[in-house]
Every structure is written in structure tokens, then in C-alpha cells.
Design a protein around this motif. Sequence first.
Motif, PDB file in Angstrom:
ATOM      1  N   UNK A   1      42.766  21.036  32.894  1.00  0.00           N
ATOM      2  CA  UNK A   1      41.968  21.232  34.106  1.00  0.00           C
ATOM      3  C   UNK A   1      42.199  22.619  34.720  1.00  0.00           C
ATOM      4  N   UNK A   2      43.189  23.346  34.211  1.00  0.00           N
ATOM      5  CA  UNK A   2      43.485  24.697  34.702  1.00  0.00           C
ATOM      6  C   UNK A   2      42.431  25.648  34.142  1.00  0.00           C
ATOM      7  N   UNK A   3      41.947  26.549  34.971  1.00  0.00           N
ATOM      8  CA  UNK A   3      40.918  27.503  34.554  1.00  0.00           C
ATOM      9  C   UNK A   3      41.470  28.566  33.610  1.00  0.00           C
ATOM     10  N   UNK A   4      40.567  29.323  33.011  1.00  0.00           N
ATOM     11  CA  UNK A   4      40.920  30.475  32.188  1.00  0.00           C
ATOM     12  C   UNK A   4      40.758  30.225  30.707  1.00  0.00           C
ATOM     13  N   UNK A   5      40.209  31.216  30.013  1.00  0.00           N
ATOM     14  CA  UNK A   5      40.000  31.102  28.575  1.00  0.00           C
ATOM     15  C   UNK A   5      40.621  32.243  27.773  1.00  0.00           C
ATOM     16  N   UNK A   6      40.993  33.324  28.412  1.00  0.00           N
ATOM     17  CA  UNK A   6      41.521  34.484  27.693  1.00  0.00           C
ATOM     18  C   UNK A   6      43.019  34.617  27.954  1.00  0.00           C
TER      19      UNK A   6
ATOM     20  N   UNK B   1      44.187  28.979  30.434  1.00  0.00           N
ATOM     21  CA  UNK B   1      44.800  30.300  30.266  1.00  0.00           C
ATOM     22  C   UNK B   1      45.476  30.825  31.533  1.00  0.00           C
ATOM     23  N   UNK B   2      45.076  30.330  32.703  1.00  0.00           N
ATOM     24  CA  UNK B   2      45.673  30.805  33.949  1.00  0.00           C
ATOM     25  C   UNK B   2      46.976  30.085  34.290  1.00  0.00           C
ATOM     26  N   UNK B   3      47.399  29.167  33.452  1.00  0.00           N
ATOM     27  CA  UNK B   3      48.655  28.449  33.677  1.00  0.00           C
ATOM     28  C   UNK B   3      49.831  29.339  33.292  1.00  0.00           C
ATOM     29  N   UNK B   4      51.017  28.965  33.737  1.00  0.00           N
ATOM     30  CA  UNK B   4      52.219  29.728  33.376  1.00  0.00           C
ATOM     31  C   UNK B   4      52.473  29.650  31.872  1.00  0.00           C
ATOM     32  N   UNK B   5      52.208  28.494  31.270  1.00  0.00           N
ATOM     33  CA  UNK B   5      52.331  28.293  29.824  1.00  0.00           C
ATOM     34  C   UNK B   5      51.028  27.681  29.331  1.00  0.00           C
ATOM     35  N   UNK B   6      50.640  28.027  28.118  1.00  0.00           N
ATOM     36  CA  UNK B   6      49.394  27.522  27.557  1.00  0.00           C
ATOM     37  C   UNK B   6      49.569  27.298  26.061  1.00  0.00           C
ATOM     38  N   UNK B   7      48.945  26.261  25.548  1.00  0.00           N
ATOM     39  CA  UNK B   7      48.978  25.977  24.114  1.00  0.00           C
ATOM     40  C   UNK B   7      47.700  26.527  23.494  1.00  0.00           C
ATOM     41  N   UNK B   8      47.862  27.226  22.382  1.00  0.00           N
ATOM     42  CA  UNK B   8      46.680  27.730  21.671  1.00  0.00           C
ATOM     43  C   UNK B   8      46.879  27.543  20.171  1.00  0.00           C
TER      44      UNK B   8
ATOM     45  N   UNK C   1      48.440  48.381  24.291  1.00  0.00           N
ATOM     46  CA  UNK C   1      47.561  47.695  25.236  1.00  0.00           C
ATOM     47  C   UNK C   1      48.399  46.973  26.286  1.00  0.00           C
ATOM     48  N   UNK C   2      47.886  46.911  27.502  1.00  0.00           N
ATOM     49  CA  UNK C   2      48.525  46.110  28.550  1.00  0.00           C
ATOM     50  C   UNK C   2      48.221  44.643  28.284  1.00  0.00           C
ATOM     51  N   UNK C   3      48.867  43.760  29.056  1.00  0.00           N
ATOM     52  CA  UNK C   3      48.583  42.333  28.924  1.00  0.00           C
ATOM     53  C   UNK C   3      47.113  42.068  29.227  1.00  0.00           C
ATOM     54  N   UNK C   4      46.591  42.674  30.290  1.00  0.00           N
ATOM     55  CA  UNK C   4      45.198  42.454  30.689  1.00  0.00           C
ATOM     56  C   UNK C   4      44.232  42.969  29.631  1.00  0.00           C
ATOM     57  N   UNK C   5      44.492  44.145  29.092  1.00  0.00           N
ATOM     58  CA  UNK C   5      43.629  44.700  28.045  1.00  0.00           C
ATOM     59  C   UNK C   5      43.652  43.820  26.793  1.00  0.00           C
ATOM     60  N   UNK C   6      44.822  43.315  26.454  1.00  0.00           N
ATOM     61  CA  UNK C   6      44.958  42.472  25.261  1.00  0.00           C
ATOM     62  C   UNK C   6      44.225  41.147  25.408  1.00  0.00           C
ATOM     63  N   UNK C   7      44.199  40.622  26.623  1.00  0.00           N
ATOM     64  CA  UNK C   7      43.570  39.317  26.857  1.00  0.00           C
ATOM     65  C   UNK C   7      42.081  39.332  26.530  1.00  0.00           C
ATOM     66  N   UNK C   8      41.417  40.462  26.681  1.00  0.00           N
ATOM     67  CA  UNK C   8      39.972  40.503  26.435  1.00  0.00           C
ATOM     68  C   UNK C   8      39.618  40.810  24.982  1.00  0.00           C
TER      69      UNK C   8
END
Length: 93
Positions: free
Chosen positions: A7-12, A41-48, A60-67
Motif C-alpha cells: 500500500x506504500x506509494x512509489x515505483x522507482x 518504493x517510498x518505504x524504508x525497505x522494499x522487495x524487488x 549517479x546519485x541515488x535519485x538519478x539512479x532511481x529513474x
Amino acid sequence: SPVGASPVLGQEIAGEVVATGESVYDWSIGDRLCCLVPSGAFAEFCICPAAQCLPMPKGFSWAESAVVPLACAVSWCFLFDLGKLTKGQTVLV
């Protein structure tokens, strides 16, 4: 969200591996990666899924890598699926 998705938002995601499943051999704890997930993806930990992960690009920064995964997926879709690009053809960007 898909059935069973967080239910936590975020995909990248861009992050550091803190644990792996028993059948994961391509990634180790401490590896830096990026990935797309259905949600969470916006959680502290995420399973992928390991097969959907890419190594975090050097410099790359964390933000750049996420996209990166989304940019790759969208580019692939437009060039090959929609644009029908084939071997031997050239694209001007």
C-alpha cells in the motif's frame, strides 16, 4: 495497485541490497542497484525481483539512479514496440 502490492506509494527504487532470497546469485549484500516495482518504493525497505534489477550507474546519485529503469523501459517501448525499430536501422536523437 496490483493484487498483493504494497500500500506504500512509489515505483522507482535506488538502494543497497540488505538481504537476498535463497535463489538469488547475481546480487550480494552491499550491491547498489535500481529497479521498478509495482508499489512500495517510498518505504524504508522494499522487495524487488532480482531479475528486474540493474546495477546503479557509476557516478549517479541515488535519485538519478532511481529513474534509470523507467527511462530504459520507456525508450525500449517507443523504439522497438511502437516504432518497430529493427536491426540495421538508425535513430537520430
